[in-house]
Design a protein around this motif. Structure first.
Motif, mmCIF file in Angstrom:
data_model
loop_
_atom_site.group_PDB
_atom_site.id
_atom_site.type_symbol
_atom_site.label_atom_id
_atom_site.label_comp_id
_atom_site.label_asym_id
_atom_site.label_seq_id
_atom_site.Cartn_x
_atom_site.Cartn_y
_atom_site.Cartn_z
ATOM 1 N N PRO A 18 -16.843 -9.179 41.301
ATOM 2 C CA PRO A 18 -17.614 -10.407 41.104
ATOM 3 C C PRO A 18 -16.942 -11.549 41.864
ATOM 4 O O PRO A 18 -15.711 -11.610 41.952
ATOM 5 C CB PRO A 18 -17.552 -10.636 39.594
ATOM 6 C CG PRO A 18 -16.294 -9.938 39.163
ATOM 7 C CD PRO A 18 -16.113 -8.776 40.103
ATOM 8 N N ASP A 71 -24.867 -18.824 43.190
ATOM 9 C CA ASP A 71 -25.600 -18.247 42.064
ATOM 10 C C ASP A 71 -27.108 -18.488 42.167
ATOM 11 O O ASP A 71 -27.897 -17.697 41.667
ATOM 12 C CB ASP A 71 -25.089 -18.811 40.738
ATOM 13 C CG ASP A 71 -23.950 -17.992 40.167
ATOM 14 O OD1 ASP A 71 -23.619 -16.934 40.728
ATOM 15 O OD2 ASP A 71 -23.391 -18.412 39.137
ATOM 16 N N THR A 111 -10.658 -7.267 38.144
ATOM 17 C CA THR A 111 -12.064 -7.587 37.853
ATOM 18 C C THR A 111 -13.025 -6.700 38.646
ATOM 19 O O THR A 111 -14.234 -6.835 38.499
ATOM 20 C CB THR A 111 -12.376 -9.062 38.182
ATOM 21 O OG1 THR A 111 -12.227 -9.268 39.588
ATOM 22 C CG2 THR A 111 -11.472 -10.008 37.404
ATOM 23 N N SER A 128 -18.806 -16.748 39.268
ATOM 24 C CA SER A 128 -20.216 -16.534 39.581
ATOM 25 C C SER A 128 -20.809 -15.424 38.722
ATOM 26 O O SER A 128 -20.152 -14.430 38.441
ATOM 27 C CB SER A 128 -20.360 -16.162 41.064
ATOM 28 O OG SER A 128 -21.698 -15.837 41.361
ATOM 29 N N ASP A 129 -22.066 -15.594 38.339
ATOM 30 C CA ASP A 129 -22.785 -14.559 37.597
ATOM 31 C C ASP A 129 -23.671 -13.712 38.505
ATOM 32 O O ASP A 129 -24.019 -12.594 38.147
ATOM 33 C CB ASP A 129 -23.666 -15.192 36.510
ATOM 34 C CG ASP A 129 -22.843 -15.872 35.430
ATOM 35 O OD1 ASP A 129 -21.766 -15.349 35.084
ATOM 36 O OD2 ASP A 129 -23.290 -16.929 34.942
ATOM 37 N N ASN A 130 -24.064 -14.245 39.658
ATOM 38 C CA ASN A 130 -25.055 -13.578 40.506
ATOM 39 C C ASN A 130 -24.532 -13.127 41.862
ATOM 40 O O ASN A 130 -25.307 -12.605 42.661
ATOM 41 C CB ASN A 130 -26.255 -14.498 40.745
ATOM 42 C CG ASN A 130 -26.953 -14.893 39.462
ATOM 43 O OD1 ASN A 130 -26.599 -14.433 38.389
ATOM 44 N ND2 ASN A 130 -27.933 -15.750 39.567
ATOM 45 N N THR A 183 -21.735 -10.930 44.150
ATOM 46 C CA THR A 183 -20.774 -9.831 44.168
ATOM 47 C C THR A 183 -20.197 -9.704 45.569
ATOM 48 O O THR A 183 -20.907 -9.900 46.566
ATOM 49 C CB THR A 183 -21.477 -8.509 43.780
ATOM 50 O OG1 THR A 183 -22.084 -8.680 42.493
ATOM 51 C CG2 THR A 183 -20.514 -7.350 43.744
#
Length: 182
Positions: A141, A34, A126, A145-147, A149
Motif C-alpha cells: 500500500p 486516493d 506492510t 493511502s486507501d486506494n 498500491t
C-alpha cells in the motif's frame, strides 16, 4: 588557450549528457492519489472519448497488458509516444483500475516508477507477495493511502517466488507500477 577551450568543451558536453537522460525525470504528466489519476476518477466512463476529454494531450490506444491475475486488452494513454497509464474496465462501464507505468507520473507521496522501496517509503512489513503473473514481486500500500498500491520488482530476481523476498533482496526492488482502484 587550447587547455581552456578543451575544459569549456568538456563542460558543455557534460551538460548535454546529463540533461539527455540517465536519472529519473522530474517532468510530471499526472499524479495518482486516493481520488484518482489526475482528472480521471470513479465517475469517469471507460471509453476512449472519455479519456481524451479528461486528458486533452492523450493519445489512447488499445493494448494487451498483464495484471496480477490475468492478461487482456485494455486502453492505454500515451503522451508524446510514452505510455503513461493503463486503464482497465469495470463491470459497470466505469474504470475498475488504473496502472501508472511511467516515471512521468507521481504517486500520492511523490513516488515515481524506478524508485527503490526505500525511496518510495514502502516498508516490507506492510507488503504482500504478488500472485500469479506478479509472483516474487512486493505489492505494497502507498503510505497513508486507501486506494493506491505500489508494485516492486527485483531486477534479475531468482526466487523463491511464493514468499515475499527478504529485506536484503528488497533493497534492490524497483517500483514498476502505481495502481489506483476506486
Amino acid at each position: 588557450m587550447r587547455f581552456a577551450l578543451i575544459a569549456i568543451l568538456a563542460v558543455i558536453l557534460a551538460g548535454c549528457v546529463s540533461s539527455g537522460g540517465g536519472g529519473p525525470s522530474t517532468e510530471t504528466y499526472m499524479t495518482i492519489t486516493d481520488s484518482g489519476a489526475g482528472p480521471i476518477n470513479a465517475t469517469t466512463r471507460y471509453s476512449e472519448s472519455a479519456l481524451k476529454e479528461a486528458l486533452p494531450w492523450a493519445e489512447v490506444r488499445t493494448v494487451q497488458m498483464a495484471r496480477e491475475n490475468s492478461t487482456g486488452w485494455t486502453l492505454a494513454v500515451f503522451r508524446d509516444g510514452i505510455q503513461v497509464i493503463q486503464v482497465f474496465k469495470g463491470s459497470d462501464g466505469r474504470i475498475d483500475e488504473i496502472n501508472g507505468v511511467t516515471q512521468h507520473l507521481t504517486g500520492p507521496n511523490g513516488e515515481r516508477i524506478g524508485m527503490t522501496m526505500s525511496q518510495a517509503g514502502a516498508r516490507r512489513s506492510t507488503c504482500r507477495v504478488g500472485r500469479n503473473l506478479w509472483r516474487g514481486m512486493a505489492v505494497c500500500p502507498a503510505r497513508g493511502s486507501d486506494n493506491v498500491t505500489l508494485v516492486f520488482a527485483i531486477p534479475g530476481y531468482g526466487g523463491p517466488f511464493d514468499e515475499l523476498p527478504s529485506a536484503e533482496d528488497l533493497k534492490q526492488a524497483e517500483l514498476q507500477r502505481i495502481i489506483w482502484r476506486p
